[in-house]
Design a protein around this motif. Structure first.
Motif, PDB file in Angstrom:
ATOM      1  N   ARG A  64     -21.064  36.294  -4.574  1.00 58.37           N
ATOM      2  CA  ARG A  64     -21.630  36.855  -3.357  1.00 58.37           C
ATOM      3  C   ARG A  64     -23.145  36.740  -3.422  1.00 58.37           C
ATOM      4  NH1 ARG A  64     -17.199  40.628  -4.120  1.00 58.37           N
ATOM      5  NH2 ARG A  64     -15.869  40.504  -2.282  1.00 58.37           N
ATOM      6  N   PHE A  65     -23.717  36.299  -2.316  1.00 56.77           N
ATOM      7  CA  PHE A  65     -25.169  36.198  -2.231  1.00 56.77           C
ATOM      8  C   PHE A  65     -25.590  36.439  -0.786  1.00 56.77           C
ATOM      9  CE2 PHE A  65     -23.469  31.978  -1.616  1.00 56.77           C
ATOM     10  CZ  PHE A  65     -24.197  31.462  -0.561  1.00 56.77           C
ATOM     11  N   VAL A  66     -26.859  36.706  -0.609  1.00 59.07           N
ATOM     12  CA  VAL A  66     -27.441  36.886   0.720  1.00 59.07           C
ATOM     13  C   VAL A  66     -28.249  35.643   1.044  1.00 59.07           C
ATOM     14  CG1 VAL A  66     -29.067  38.242   2.105  1.00 59.07           C
ATOM     15  CG2 VAL A  66     -27.527  39.396   0.498  1.00 59.07           C
ATOM     16  N   HIS A  67     -28.065  35.126   2.242  1.00 53.34           N
ATOM     17  CA  HIS A  67     -28.782  33.936   2.695  1.00 53.34           C
ATOM     18  C   HIS A  67     -29.783  34.340   3.776  1.00 53.34           C
ATOM     19  CE1 HIS A  67     -28.732  30.092   5.294  1.00 53.34           C
ATOM     20  NE2 HIS A  67     -29.654  29.991   4.361  1.00 53.34           N
ATOM     21  N   ARG A 109     -37.307  45.898   6.949  1.00 49.86           N
ATOM     22  CA  ARG A 109     -35.992  46.467   7.279  1.00 49.86           C
ATOM     23  C   ARG A 109     -34.870  45.631   6.671  1.00 49.86           C
ATOM     24  NH1 ARG A 109     -35.813  47.529  13.493  1.00 49.86           N
ATOM     25  NH2 ARG A 109     -33.691  48.130  12.957  1.00 49.86           N
ATOM     26  N   ILE A 110     -35.020  44.305   6.703  1.00 51.88           N
ATOM     27  CA  ILE A 110     -34.018  43.423   6.097  1.00 51.88           C
ATOM     28  C   ILE A 110     -33.914  43.697   4.597  1.00 51.88           C
ATOM     29  CG2 ILE A 110     -33.532  41.021   5.471  1.00 51.88           C
ATOM     30  CD1 ILE A 110     -34.729  40.270   8.267  1.00 51.88           C
ATOM     31  N   VAL A 111     -35.056  43.810   3.931  1.00 55.02           N
ATOM     32  CA  VAL A 111     -35.072  44.100   2.494  1.00 55.02           C
ATOM     33  C   VAL A 111     -34.383  45.429   2.221  1.00 55.02           C
ATOM     34  CG1 VAL A 111     -36.594  44.722   0.566  1.00 55.02           C
ATOM     35  CG2 VAL A 111     -37.055  42.667   1.925  1.00 55.02           C
ATOM     36  N   ASP A 112     -34.663  46.420   3.040  1.00 53.81           N
ATOM     37  CA  ASP A 112     -34.028  47.724   2.875  1.00 53.81           C
ATOM     38  C   ASP A 112     -32.510  47.607   2.990  1.00 53.81           C
ATOM     39  OD1 ASP A 112     -34.180  50.617   2.560  1.00 53.81           O
ATOM     40  OD2 ASP A 112     -33.603  50.720   4.681  1.00 53.81           O
ATOM     41  N   GLU A 113     -32.035  46.850   3.955  1.00 54.93           N
ATOM     42  CA  GLU A 113     -30.592  46.666   4.130  1.00 54.93           C
ATOM     43  C   GLU A 113     -29.973  45.905   2.955  1.00 54.93           C
ATOM     44  OE1 GLU A 113     -28.601  48.092   6.427  1.00 54.93           O
ATOM     45  OE2 GLU A 113     -30.424  49.119   7.082  1.00 54.93           O
ATOM     46  N   ILE A 114     -30.662  44.897   2.459  1.00 54.33           N
ATOM     47  CA  ILE A 114     -30.155  44.166   1.289  1.00 54.33           C
ATOM     48  C   ILE A 114     -30.022  45.107   0.096  1.00 54.33           C
ATOM     49  CG2 ILE A 114     -30.713  42.394  -0.444  1.00 54.33           C
ATOM     50  CD1 ILE A 114     -32.011  40.789   1.894  1.00 54.33           C
ATOM     51  N   ASN A 115     -31.034  45.927  -0.115  1.00 51.65           N
ATOM     52  CA  ASN A 115     -31.006  46.850  -1.253  1.00 51.65           C
ATOM     53  C   ASN A 115     -29.934  47.925  -1.113  1.00 51.65           C
ATOM     54  OD1 ASN A 115     -32.972  45.528  -2.739  1.00 51.65           O
ATOM     55  ND2 ASN A 115     -34.630  46.714  -1.839  1.00 51.65           N
ATOM     56  N   LYS A 116     -29.480  48.194   0.096  1.00 48.30           N
ATOM     57  CA  LYS A 116     -28.419  49.185   0.320  1.00 48.30           C
ATOM     58  C   LYS A 116     -27.021  48.618   0.101  1.00 48.30           C
ATOM     59  CE  LYS A 116     -30.817  51.895   3.846  1.00 48.30           C
ATOM     60  NZ  LYS A 116     -30.784  52.226   5.287  1.00 48.30           N
ATOM     61  N   LEU A 117     -26.891  47.300   0.000  1.00 50.23           N
ATOM     62  CA  LEU A 117     -25.572  46.691  -0.151  1.00 50.23           C
ATOM     63  C   LEU A 117     -24.894  47.202  -1.412  1.00 50.23           C
ATOM     64  CD1 LEU A 117     -26.317  42.999   0.876  1.00 50.23           C
ATOM     65  CD2 LEU A 117     -25.050  44.714   2.205  1.00 50.23           C
ATOM     66  N   VAL A 148     -30.339  36.430  -3.856  1.00 52.22           N
ATOM     67  CA  VAL A 148     -30.733  36.142  -2.476  1.00 52.22           C
ATOM     68  C   VAL A 148     -31.324  34.739  -2.472  1.00 52.22           C
ATOM     69  CG1 VAL A 148     -32.272  36.791  -0.574  1.00 52.22           C
ATOM     70  CG2 VAL A 148     -31.200  38.571  -1.984  1.00 52.22           C
ATOM     71  N   ILE A 149     -30.942  33.932  -1.494  1.00 52.77           N
ATOM     72  CA  ILE A 149     -31.544  32.606  -1.357  1.00 52.77           C
ATOM     73  C   ILE A 149     -32.201  32.516   0.017  1.00 52.77           C
ATOM     74  CG2 ILE A 149     -29.389  31.529  -0.563  1.00 52.77           C
ATOM     75  CD1 ILE A 149     -30.455  28.984  -2.145  1.00 52.77           C
ATOM     76  N   HIS A 150     -33.427  32.051   0.005  1.00 52.11           N
ATOM     77  CA  HIS A 150     -34.172  31.818   1.251  1.00 52.11           C
ATOM     78  C   HIS A 150     -34.337  30.315   1.396  1.00 52.11           C
ATOM     79  CE1 HIS A 150     -37.034  31.868   4.436  1.00 52.11           C
ATOM     80  NE2 HIS A 150     -37.077  33.194   4.436  1.00 52.11           N
ATOM     81  N   THR A 151     -33.786  29.763   2.471  1.00 56.34           N
ATOM     82  CA  THR A 151     -33.719  28.308   2.602  1.00 56.34           C
ATOM     83  C   THR A 151     -34.781  27.728   3.520  1.00 56.34           C
ATOM     84  OG1 THR A 151     -32.002  28.537   4.291  1.00 56.34           O
ATOM     85  CG2 THR A 151     -31.273  28.197   2.025  1.00 56.34           C
ATOM     86  N   GLY A 152     -35.937  28.307   3.506  1.00 54.45           N
ATOM     87  CA  GLY A 152     -37.059  27.624   4.143  1.00 54.45           C
ATOM     88  C   GLY A 152     -37.653  28.304   5.356  1.00 54.45           C
ATOM     89  N   ASP A 153     -38.830  27.804   5.676  1.00 58.20           N
ATOM     90  CA  ASP A 153     -39.698  28.407   6.689  1.00 58.20           C
ATOM     91  C   ASP A 153     -39.997  29.863   6.338  1.00 58.20           C
ATOM     92  OD1 ASP A 153     -39.765  25.976   7.892  1.00 58.20           O
ATOM     93  OD2 ASP A 153     -38.607  26.545   9.659  1.00 58.20           O
ATOM     94  N   ILE A 154     -40.376  30.032   5.086  1.00 58.36           N
ATOM     95  CA  ILE A 154     -40.841  31.329   4.601  1.00 58.36           C
ATOM     96  C   ILE A 154     -42.096  31.700   5.376  1.00 58.36           C
ATOM     97  CG2 ILE A 154     -41.724  32.560   2.584  1.00 58.36           C
ATOM     98  CD1 ILE A 154     -40.134  30.242   0.982  1.00 58.36           C
ATOM     99  N   SER A 155     -42.966  30.732   5.542  1.00 62.03           N
ATOM    100  CA  SER A 155     -44.247  30.904   6.230  1.00 62.03           C
ATOM    101  C   SER A 155     -44.179  30.287   7.622  1.00 62.03           C
ATOM    102  CB  SER A 155     -45.347  30.202   5.429  1.00 62.03           C
ATOM    103  OG  SER A 155     -46.541  30.153   6.158  1.00 62.03           O
ATOM    104  N   ASN A 191     -34.014  44.132  -4.995  1.00 65.96           N
ATOM    105  CA  ASN A 191     -33.611  44.452  -6.366  1.00 65.96           C
ATOM    106  C   ASN A 191     -32.652  43.425  -6.966  1.00 65.96           C
ATOM    107  OD1 ASN A 191     -31.231  45.110  -5.085  1.00 65.96           O
ATOM    108  ND2 ASN A 191     -31.530  47.319  -5.255  1.00 65.96           N
ATOM    109  N   ARG A 192     -32.761  42.198  -6.517  1.00 67.22           N
ATOM    110  CA  ARG A 192     -31.995  41.074  -7.059  1.00 67.22           C
ATOM    111  C   ARG A 192     -32.918  39.859  -7.143  1.00 67.22           C
ATOM    112  NH1 ARG A 192     -28.980  44.184  -3.824  1.00 67.22           N
ATOM    113  NH2 ARG A 192     -26.911  44.787  -4.530  1.00 67.22           N
ATOM    114  N   SER A 193     -32.470  38.831  -7.854  1.00 67.98           N
ATOM    115  CA  SER A 193     -33.252  37.597  -7.904  1.00 67.98           C
ATOM    116  C   SER A 193     -33.310  36.961  -6.522  1.00 67.98           C
ATOM    117  CB  SER A 193     -32.638  36.600  -8.885  1.00 67.98           C
ATOM    118  OG  SER A 193     -32.742  37.081 -10.192  1.00 67.98           O
ATOM    119  N   VAL A 194     -34.472  36.417  -6.210  1.00 63.02           N
ATOM    120  CA  VAL A 194     -34.678  35.726  -4.934  1.00 63.02           C
ATOM    121  C   VAL A 194     -35.073  34.293  -5.250  1.00 63.02           C
ATOM    122  CG1 VAL A 194     -36.035  35.626  -2.798  1.00 63.02           C
ATOM    123  CG2 VAL A 194     -35.463  37.854  -3.807  1.00 63.02           C
ATOM    124  N   TYR A 195     -34.338  33.350  -4.698  1.00 61.15           N
ATOM    125  CA  TYR A 195     -34.647  31.933  -4.850  1.00 61.15           C
ATOM    126  C   TYR A 195     -35.110  31.424  -3.498  1.00 61.15           C
ATOM    127  CZ  TYR A 195     -31.899  32.403  -9.094  1.00 61.15           C
ATOM    128  OH  TYR A 195     -31.426  32.804 -10.321  1.00 61.15           O
TER     129      TYR A 195
END
Length: 109
Positions: free
Chosen positions: A5-8, A32-40, A47-54, A73-77
């Motif tokens: 399981r991971f968050v995209h 708010r997104i970070v807060d929701e991820i941490n509540k899971l 967590v994987i972020h697939t681009g357009d960070i900026s 509170n998890r690794s972020v790629y």
């Protein structure tokens, strides 16, 4: 458990400080997104972020990204998208949970 399981996340389009895009408070939305991820309560591996960070590729926007995603509170790629500058993506890590590279492989047992 046979599942990973991971968050995209994608297309954050973060900017510097509290700038808005189309009148959307991008920083606040991501907090708010970070807060929701941490509540899971599930066993989220990463967590994987697939681009357009900026949105604009500025150093300030990646500083904002590190500030926000360091709260997870998890690794972020993260990998670069078409709005990102690859060297910025590779250089903006925090030594804690944010990982960045041109390629990733994750061993699943």
């Amino acid at each position: 458990n046979d599942f990973m399981r991971f968050v995209h996340l994608t297309d954050s389009h973060l900017t510097y400080a509290n700038q808005r895009i189309y009148n959307i408070p991008i920083r606040e939305v991501h907090l708010r997104i970070v807060d929701e991820i941490n509540k899971l309560n599930q066993d989220i591996e990463f967590v994987i972020h697939t681009g357009d960070i900026s949105d604009d590729g500025s150093a300030e926007s990646y500083t904002t990204a590190v500030e926000i995603f360091s709260m997870i509170n998890r690794s972020v790629y993260w990998i670069a998208g078409n709005h990102d500058k690859i060297n910025s993506v590779l250089n903006f890590k925090n030594g804690k949970n944010i990982k960045s590279d041109k390629y990733f492989s994750i061993n699943v047992s």
